[in-house]
Structures are given as C-alpha cells and as structure tokens.
Design a protein around this motif. Structure first.
Motif, short mmCIF file in Angstrom:
data_model
loop_
_atom_site.label_atom_id
_atom_site.label_comp_id
_atom_site.label_asym_id
_atom_site.label_seq_id
_atom_site.Cartn_x
_atom_site.Cartn_y
_atom_site.Cartn_z
N UNK A 1 36.04 88.23 5.59
CA UNK A 1 35.27 88.16 6.84
C UNK A 1 35.63 89.32 7.75
N UNK A 2 36.93 89.58 7.92
CA UNK A 2 37.36 90.70 8.77
C UNK A 2 36.80 92.02 8.26
N UNK B 1 24.16 92.63 5.63
CA UNK B 1 24.36 91.19 5.71
C UNK B 1 25.38 90.84 4.63
N UNK B 2 26.44 90.21 5.04
CA UNK B 2 27.53 89.92 4.10
C UNK B 2 27.33 88.57 3.44
N UNK B 3 27.05 88.60 2.15
CA UNK B 3 26.97 87.39 1.37
C UNK B 3 28.39 87.08 0.89
N UNK B 4 28.95 86.02 1.45
CA UNK B 4 30.35 85.68 1.21
C UNK B 4 30.55 85.15 -0.21
N UNK B 5 31.46 85.77 -0.91
CA UNK B 5 31.85 85.32 -2.24
C UNK B 5 33.18 84.57 -2.09
N UNK B 6 33.16 83.30 -2.41
CA UNK B 6 34.36 82.49 -2.25
C UNK B 6 35.48 83.04 -3.13
N UNK B 7 36.61 83.41 -2.52
CA UNK B 7 37.74 83.88 -3.33
C UNK B 7 38.57 82.70 -3.82
N UNK C 1 34.20 94.26 10.40
CA UNK C 1 34.63 95.63 10.71
C UNK C 1 33.67 96.67 10.13
N UNK C 2 33.01 96.35 9.03
CA UNK C 2 32.05 97.26 8.39
C UNK C 2 30.68 97.22 9.05
N UNK C 3 30.50 96.34 10.04
CA UNK C 3 29.25 96.31 10.78
C UNK C 3 28.30 95.18 10.45
#
Length: 169
Positions: A37-38, A15-21, A42-44
C-alpha cells in the motif's frame, strides 16, 4: 452520497490492484500488505483496488477477506480511495459484506454477481446491484455482460441505473 467526480478522478492514472501477499506457511502477510500500500500510494496511485481475482480471494476465507479489507482501509488512512470486492455472493451475503465495508470506511464496493450457469437476467442483476447499493456505493463489473452481448449488458445497466443512483463506476 459519494462525489462521483472524486471517484472518476481516483480511477484515473495508476490504479493499484492489490495482490494479497502470503507468508511461506500460507497465512496472509499483513506487513507485506502494508508495504505494498505504501509503495503504491508513494508511486501516485489514487485507488487501492481489492478484487476477487488479483487479491486471490480463492485462497482466502471470508474472515481473511474481511481482515485484508480492514487492514487496507486502516493503512491507506485516507491517502487513496478504497474499492473493496465481494466474490459471487448472494444478495444477502453481499449486503452483509457491504454493511461491514461501509462500517470500516470502504469507499466503493465492486460487485461480482452470483451468475451461476448464466442464470441472471437483466432484472435480477439490477435487483442485486440496487439492493447492495442501498448500503454502499457500487462499482459494476461488466465482464458478466460480454458473453451475452451488448443488448443484455445495456438492459442490465439501464435497469440498474433506474433502480438506484448509487452506482458510481
């Protein structure tokens, strides 16, 4: 009504916890967000998770939070479930943000209730969750329960589930 089995499936695996860049000047790096996001898709990862903490909401204005949420939805484009987050807002503010999230295509809204100085009760928490769940499927963050003990948390969850069937995580 959202399919709970799809939510459960989306919350398994990475589960990708998005870190705002951010750019050097402090503005949000939207191209960096899209790249992240990409990479995650792509990593699943089956979920793009925005959180008040990891997404660094403390450094973002309400407009920037809305922009990061919108760009995440648009760029993910159905490739993963989107969980947005609000940050310790009143029920009225959380309801407004839930409407925005629903309108732009967010799948689930993670709620961080406004528990100033431990003022929430199981009843007020259930009311908050149910109010927002009337507009969008809700994820309950349970760390608010830990300092108060198991009985408090179970009571809040029982009351919430009795008040709405739109809590999905």
């Amino acid at each position: 009504m959202i399919d709970r089995s799809w939510v459960r499936h989306s919350l398994t695996g990475p589960v990708s916890s998005i870190r705002t860049p951010f750019r050097q000047d402090g503005t949000v790096d939207l191209d960096g967000l899209r790249s992240q996001i990409d990479f995650n898709v792509d990593a699943g990862s089956r979920t793009m998770l925005l959180t008040a903490g990891d997404s660094h909401y403390i450094a973002l204005s309400d407009d920037e939070i809305a922009q990061v949420t919108r760009v995440t939805v648009e760029h993910t484009a159905g490739r993963a479930m989107i969980v947005a987050a609000e940050r310790y807002s009143s029920s009225r503010q959380a309801l407004d943000f839930a409407g925005y999230c629903n309108d732009i295509g967010v799948d689930v809204l993670m709620l961080m209730p406004p528990d100033w100085a431990g003022s929430c009760t199981p009843e007020t928490l259930a009311g908050h969750y149910a109010t927002v769940a009337a507009r969008i499927p809700v994820m309950v963050v349970t760390n608010i329960f830990s300092p108060r003990g198991e009985a408090f948390g179970l009571s809040a969850l029982e009351l919430t589930l009795a008040a709405t069937d739109n809590v999905v995580a």
